[in-house]
Design an enzyme around this catalytic site. Structure first.
Site, PDB file in Angstrom:
ATOM      1  N   LYS A   1       0.847  -1.193   0.000  1.00  9.76           N
ATOM      2  CA  LYS A   1       0.000   0.000   0.000  1.00  9.76           C
ATOM      3  C   LYS A   1       0.882   1.242   0.000  1.00  9.76           C
ATOM      4  CE  LYS A   1      -2.348   1.673   3.771  1.00  9.76           C
ATOM      5  NZ  LYS A   1      -2.294   3.146   3.831  1.00  9.76           N
TER       6      LYS A   1
ATOM      7  N   ASP B   1      -3.407   4.329  -1.949  1.00  7.50           N
ATOM      8  CA  ASP B   1      -4.379   4.771  -0.935  1.00  7.50           C
ATOM      9  C   ASP B   1      -4.391   6.300  -0.868  1.00  7.50           C
ATOM     10  OD1 ASP B   1      -5.976   4.943   1.344  1.00  7.50           O
ATOM     11  OD2 ASP B   1      -4.356   4.409   2.729  1.00  7.50           O
TER      12      ASP B   1
ATOM     13  N   LYS C   1      -7.403   8.131  -1.345  1.00  9.51           N
ATOM     14  CA  LYS C   1      -8.730   8.564  -0.857  1.00  9.51           C
ATOM     15  C   LYS C   1      -9.243   9.793  -1.599  1.00  9.51           C
ATOM     16  CE  LYS C   1      -7.843   6.872   3.861  1.00  9.51           C
ATOM     17  NZ  LYS C   1      -6.395   6.604   3.784  1.00  9.51           N
TER      18      LYS C   1
ATOM     19  N   ASP D   1     -13.453  14.685  -4.807  1.00  8.75           N
ATOM     20  CA  ASP D   1     -13.528  15.965  -5.518  1.00  8.75           C
ATOM     21  C   ASP D   1     -14.732  15.904  -6.443  1.00  8.75           C
ATOM     22  OD1 ASP D   1     -12.848  18.446  -6.799  1.00  8.75           O
ATOM     23  OD2 ASP D   1     -10.731  18.068  -6.385  1.00  8.75           O
TER      24      ASP D   1
ATOM     25  N   THR E   1     -11.861   5.660  10.636  1.00  8.57           N
ATOM     26  CA  THR E   1     -11.970   5.057  11.966  1.00  8.57           C
ATOM     27  C   THR E   1     -11.453   6.000  13.058  1.00  8.57           C
ATOM     28  OG1 THR E   1      -9.965   3.851  11.430  1.00  8.57           O
ATOM     29  CG2 THR E   1     -12.009   2.618  11.352  1.00  8.57           C
TER      30      THR E   1
ATOM     31  N   ARG F   1       3.401  -1.139  10.469  1.00  5.69           N
ATOM     32  CA  ARG F   1       4.540  -1.162  11.390  1.00  5.69           C
ATOM     33  C   ARG F   1       4.949  -2.527  11.937  1.00  5.69           C
ATOM     34  NH1 ARG F   1       1.881   3.754  14.469  1.00  5.69           N
ATOM     35  NH2 ARG F   1       0.116   2.630  13.556  1.00  5.69           N
TER      36      ARG F   1
HETATM   37  O1  C5P Z   1       1.305   0.517  10.952  1.00  8.37           O
HETATM   38  P1  C5P Z   1      -0.120   0.097  10.880  1.00  8.37           P
HETATM   39  O2  C5P Z   1      -0.306  -1.394  10.700  1.00  8.37           O
HETATM   40  O3  C5P Z   1      -0.966   0.656  11.978  1.00  8.37           O
HETATM   41  O4  C5P Z   1      -0.601   0.768   9.503  1.00  8.37           O
HETATM   42  C1  C5P Z   1      -1.912   0.697   9.084  1.00  8.37           C
HETATM   43  C2  C5P Z   1      -2.073   1.416   7.782  1.00  8.37           C
HETATM   44  O5  C5P Z   1      -3.463   1.432   7.473  1.00  8.37           O
HETATM   45  C3  C5P Z   1      -1.628   2.872   7.773  1.00  8.37           C
HETATM   46  O6  C5P Z   1      -1.156   3.170   6.461  1.00  8.37           O
HETATM   47  C4  C5P Z   1      -2.888   3.639   8.081  1.00  8.37           C
HETATM   48  O7  C5P Z   1      -2.912   4.914   7.518  1.00  8.37           O
HETATM   49  C5  C5P Z   1      -3.939   2.765   7.426  1.00  8.37           C
HETATM   50  N1  C5P Z   1      -5.274   2.875   7.997  1.00  8.37           N
HETATM   51  C6  C5P Z   1      -5.549   2.605   9.329  1.00  8.37           C
HETATM   52  N2  C5P Z   1      -6.818   2.695   9.808  1.00  8.37           N
HETATM   53  C7  C5P Z   1      -7.797   3.029   8.982  1.00  8.37           C
HETATM   54  C8  C5P Z   1      -7.549   3.303   7.646  1.00  8.37           C
HETATM   55  C9  C5P Z   1      -6.263   3.207   7.177  1.00  8.37           C
HETATM   56  O8  C5P Z   1      -4.654   2.280  10.086  1.00  8.37           O
HETATM   57  N3  C5P Z   1      -9.020   3.065   9.450  1.00  8.37           N
END
Ligand code: C5P
Length: 233
Positions: free
Chosen positions: A34, A61, A63, A66, A117, A209
């Protein structure tokens, strides 16, 4: 059933760190990654071309939100880049989502974000003047997403069962907020493991992460992969 790849969130600040990260994987390991706003705005379309040239799949991603005509043209550009998945905000409306689909074409998956979220029900009521429950708003946007001919939504794993009840098993749910057992939650709340996401019925998981910041990203990836596919560890 075919094994599914977890989607790795490449939340890196620049192209150099992405290249260093991808070099940790064997060349024959084709990933699904992503690319979000930070990396795309820093490294531009070239980073998508770079990752695609290595044979990986890309969820871009960005989003989009417009006027329909602008979103349609922007999506046509992303289709040219060869992205495998893209997304929009469902709040842009059915007409905008249909335009996004027209621009992107039928090949790549197209998802919508319903309520972020990070938005609480209180904030939704106060900021967006949507006077209902968060669950109801998510379900409403999911139905509009389906009506517009998109493939599914980005949502919390906790919403998947309810969404599938309304829209059917074919309607895709992509879920972030995934944490393997024993890894730190970071700023994520109400996390689930890859295996739990599978049981719940998520179609795709996004993991950042726990893989990108791991001591050994390759092994962390394989552990997530196995848990997601319910393979013996
Ligand atoms: O590092 P981590 O596993 O938390 O990363 C989750 C990824 O998913 C990040 O790129 C974050 O922006 C994205 N994301 C999220 N929660 C959402 C939508 C997208 O953590 N509701």
């Amino acid at each position: 059933m075919r094994e599914k790849r977890p989607i790795i969130a490449l939340d890196f600040p620049n192209a150099e760190s992405v290249k260093a990260f991808l070099k940790l994987f064997p060349a024959e390991e084709k990933l699904f990654v992503k690319i979000g706003m930070e990396l795309y705005y820093s490294a531009g379309p070239d980073i998508v071309r770079y990752v695609k040239d290595l044979g990986h799949s890309v969820f871009l991603d960005l989003k989009l939100h417009d006027i329909p005509n602008t979103v349609k043209s922007a999506m046509a550009v992303l289709a040219e880049l060869g992205v495998d998945m893209a997304n929009v905000h469902a709040a842009g409306g059915v007409e905008m989502m249909k335009a996004a689909r027209e621009g992107l074409g039928q090949g790549p998956k197209l998802l919508a974000v319903t309520q972020l979220t990070s938005t609480s029900e209180e904030q939704m009521r106060a900021d967006q003047n949507i006077q209902t429950t968060l669950a109801e708003s998510v379900s409403h946007y999911a139905q509009k997403t389906n009506l517009a001919g998109l493939d599914g939504i980005v949502c919390s794993a906790h919403e998947v069962v309810a969404i599938k009840q309304v829209l059917g098993e074919e309607f895709l749910c992509l879920t972030p907020g995934i944490r393997p057992i024993g890894s730190s939650e970071g700023d994520q709340k109400r996390v689930v493991t890859p295996n739990q996401a599978r049981s719940i019925g998520s179609d795709y998981i996004v993991v950042g992460r726990p893989i990108t910041q791991a001591q050994d990203p390759l092994n962390a990836y394989y552990a997530v992969y196995k848990s997601w596919n319910d393979l013996d560890v």
